[in-house]
Design a protein around this motif. Structure first.
Motif, short mmCIF file in Angstrom:
data_model
loop_
_atom_site.label_atom_id
_atom_site.label_comp_id
_atom_site.label_asym_id
_atom_site.label_seq_id
_atom_site.Cartn_x
_atom_site.Cartn_y
_atom_site.Cartn_z
N VAL A 92 -18.26 -40.60 -23.97
CA VAL A 92 -19.36 -41.53 -24.23
C VAL A 92 -19.38 -41.93 -25.71
O VAL A 92 -19.50 -43.11 -26.05
CB VAL A 92 -20.71 -40.91 -23.81
CG1 VAL A 92 -21.87 -41.78 -24.26
CG2 VAL A 92 -20.74 -40.70 -22.31
N GLY A 93 -19.28 -40.95 -26.61
CA GLY A 93 -19.37 -41.24 -28.04
C GLY A 93 -18.25 -42.10 -28.57
O GLY A 93 -18.48 -43.11 -29.24
N VAL A 94 -17.02 -41.71 -28.28
CA VAL A 94 -15.87 -42.49 -28.77
C VAL A 94 -15.78 -43.82 -28.02
O VAL A 94 -15.43 -44.85 -28.62
CB VAL A 94 -14.57 -41.67 -28.65
CG1 VAL A 94 -13.36 -42.51 -29.01
CG2 VAL A 94 -14.64 -40.44 -29.55
N GLY A 95 -16.13 -43.84 -26.75
CA GLY A 95 -16.16 -45.10 -26.00
C GLY A 95 -17.14 -46.08 -26.62
O GLY A 95 -16.83 -47.27 -26.79
N THR A 96 -18.31 -45.60 -26.96
CA THR A 96 -19.31 -46.46 -27.61
C THR A 96 -18.82 -46.93 -28.98
O THR A 96 -19.01 -48.09 -29.35
CB THR A 96 -20.63 -45.69 -27.77
OG1 THR A 96 -21.06 -45.23 -26.49
CG2 THR A 96 -21.70 -46.55 -28.39
N LEU A 97 -18.17 -46.04 -29.70
CA LEU A 97 -17.64 -46.40 -31.01
C LEU A 97 -16.56 -47.48 -30.89
O LEU A 97 -16.54 -48.44 -31.68
CB LEU A 97 -17.06 -45.15 -31.68
CG LEU A 97 -16.67 -45.24 -33.14
CD1 LEU A 97 -17.90 -45.46 -34.01
CD2 LEU A 97 -15.97 -43.97 -33.56
N VAL A 98 -15.69 -47.35 -29.91
CA VAL A 98 -14.63 -48.35 -29.71
C VAL A 98 -15.22 -49.70 -29.32
O VAL A 98 -14.81 -50.74 -29.85
CB VAL A 98 -13.62 -47.85 -28.63
CG1 VAL A 98 -12.70 -48.96 -28.19
CG2 VAL A 98 -12.82 -46.68 -29.16
N VAL A 99 -16.19 -49.69 -28.41
CA VAL A 99 -16.82 -50.96 -28.01
C VAL A 99 -17.50 -51.61 -29.22
O VAL A 99 -17.37 -52.81 -29.45
CB VAL A 99 -17.82 -50.74 -26.86
CG1 VAL A 99 -18.68 -51.97 -26.62
CG2 VAL A 99 -17.08 -50.34 -25.58
N SER A 100 -18.22 -50.83 -30.01
CA SER A 100 -18.88 -51.36 -31.21
C SER A 100 -17.86 -51.94 -32.18
O SER A 100 -18.08 -53.00 -32.78
CB SER A 100 -19.69 -50.27 -31.90
OG SER A 100 -20.69 -49.79 -31.06
N PHE A 101 -16.75 -51.23 -32.36
CA PHE A 101 -15.71 -51.70 -33.26
C PHE A 101 -15.12 -53.02 -32.78
O PHE A 101 -14.94 -53.96 -33.56
CB PHE A 101 -14.61 -50.63 -33.38
CG PHE A 101 -13.48 -51.03 -34.28
CD1 PHE A 101 -13.62 -50.97 -35.65
CD2 PHE A 101 -12.27 -51.45 -33.75
CE1 PHE A 101 -12.57 -51.33 -36.49
CE2 PHE A 101 -11.22 -51.82 -34.57
CZ PHE A 101 -11.37 -51.75 -35.95
N LEU A 102 -14.83 -53.10 -31.48
CA LEU A 102 -14.24 -54.33 -30.94
C LEU A 102 -15.21 -55.51 -31.02
O LEU A 102 -14.81 -56.63 -31.35
CB LEU A 102 -13.79 -54.10 -29.49
CG LEU A 102 -12.62 -53.13 -29.33
CD1 LEU A 102 -12.34 -52.88 -27.86
CD2 LEU A 102 -11.39 -53.63 -30.07
N VAL A 103 -16.48 -55.28 -30.73
CA VAL A 103 -17.47 -56.34 -30.84
C VAL A 103 -17.59 -56.78 -32.32
O VAL A 103 -17.67 -57.99 -32.60
CB VAL A 103 -18.84 -55.90 -30.28
CG1 VAL A 103 -19.94 -56.88 -30.66
CG2 VAL A 103 -18.76 -55.72 -28.78
N GLY A 104 -17.56 -55.83 -33.22
CA GLY A 104 -17.59 -56.18 -34.64
C GLY A 104 -16.40 -57.00 -35.07
O GLY A 104 -16.53 -57.95 -35.86
N ARG A 105 -15.22 -56.68 -34.53
CA ARG A 105 -14.02 -57.47 -34.84
C ARG A 105 -14.14 -58.89 -34.30
O ARG A 105 -13.71 -59.84 -34.95
CB ARG A 105 -12.78 -56.82 -34.21
CG ARG A 105 -12.30 -55.62 -34.91
CD ARG A 105 -11.53 -56.05 -36.10
NE ARG A 105 -10.74 -54.90 -36.57
CZ ARG A 105 -10.05 -54.91 -37.66
NH1 ARG A 105 -10.00 -55.99 -38.39
NH2 ARG A 105 -9.39 -53.86 -38.04
N LEU A 106 -14.70 -59.04 -33.10
CA LEU A 106 -14.84 -60.36 -32.50
C LEU A 106 -15.89 -61.21 -33.21
O LEU A 106 -15.70 -62.40 -33.42
CB LEU A 106 -15.20 -60.24 -31.01
CG LEU A 106 -14.11 -59.72 -30.08
CD1 LEU A 106 -14.68 -59.49 -28.69
CD2 LEU A 106 -12.96 -60.71 -30.03
N VAL A 107 -17.00 -60.60 -33.58
CA VAL A 107 -18.10 -61.34 -34.17
C VAL A 107 -17.89 -61.60 -35.65
O VAL A 107 -18.15 -62.69 -36.15
CB VAL A 107 -19.43 -60.59 -33.93
CG1 VAL A 107 -20.58 -61.26 -34.66
CG2 VAL A 107 -19.73 -60.49 -32.45
N PHE A 108 -17.41 -60.62 -36.37
CA PHE A 108 -17.28 -60.77 -37.82
C PHE A 108 -15.84 -60.96 -38.17
O PHE A 108 -15.30 -60.88 -39.13
CB PHE A 108 -17.86 -59.55 -38.53
CG PHE A 108 -19.32 -59.35 -38.23
CD1 PHE A 108 -20.28 -60.21 -38.73
CD2 PHE A 108 -19.74 -58.31 -37.42
CE1 PHE A 108 -21.62 -60.03 -38.45
CE2 PHE A 108 -21.08 -58.11 -37.14
CZ PHE A 108 -22.01 -58.97 -37.65
#
Length: 108
Positions: A92-108
């Motif tokens: 759960v923790g690393v999965g959430t971190l990966v999703v947050s990282f990918l969304v950050g890459r797409l948005v910013f």
């Protein structure tokens, strides 16, 4: 057996022998808030102190170590299998971190 009907039912059906104090939820919430602040401080400190080229890897490593240690402590205090708690928490923790990282890459 307990003196009143509600206390007797709580004891017989749920194993609750004593009622918690009114301050117990507030103390639990305060403890959780302090733990959250301490957990959030670790990546923040890494962000400030570590060079940008290795920042993401340093944060990932710190998160994995923190989640693993937390899982071991919780598993031992709760009497459950540590490996199951570690796998669940890291998933759960690393999965959430990966999703947050990918969304950050797409948005910013």
């Amino acid at each position: 057996m307990a003196g009143d009907a509600l206390a007797a039912q709580l004891e017989s059906e749920h194993g609750i022998v004593e009622i918690m104090s009114r301050s117990a939820p507030a103390l639990g919430g305060t403890g959780a808030g302090i733990a959250f602040i301490a957990g959030a401080a670790i990546p923040l400190i890494i962000t400030v102190l570590v060079p940008g080229s290795v920042e993401a890897w340093a944060i990932l490593l710190a998160v994995v170590v923190s989640l693993t240690l937390t899982s071991i402590i919780v598993a031992r205090s709760g009497g459950t299998a540590a490996w199951r708690m570690i796998v669940r928490t890291l998933t759960v923790g690393v999965g959430t971190l990966v999703v947050s990282f990918l969304v950050g890459r797409l948005v910013f």
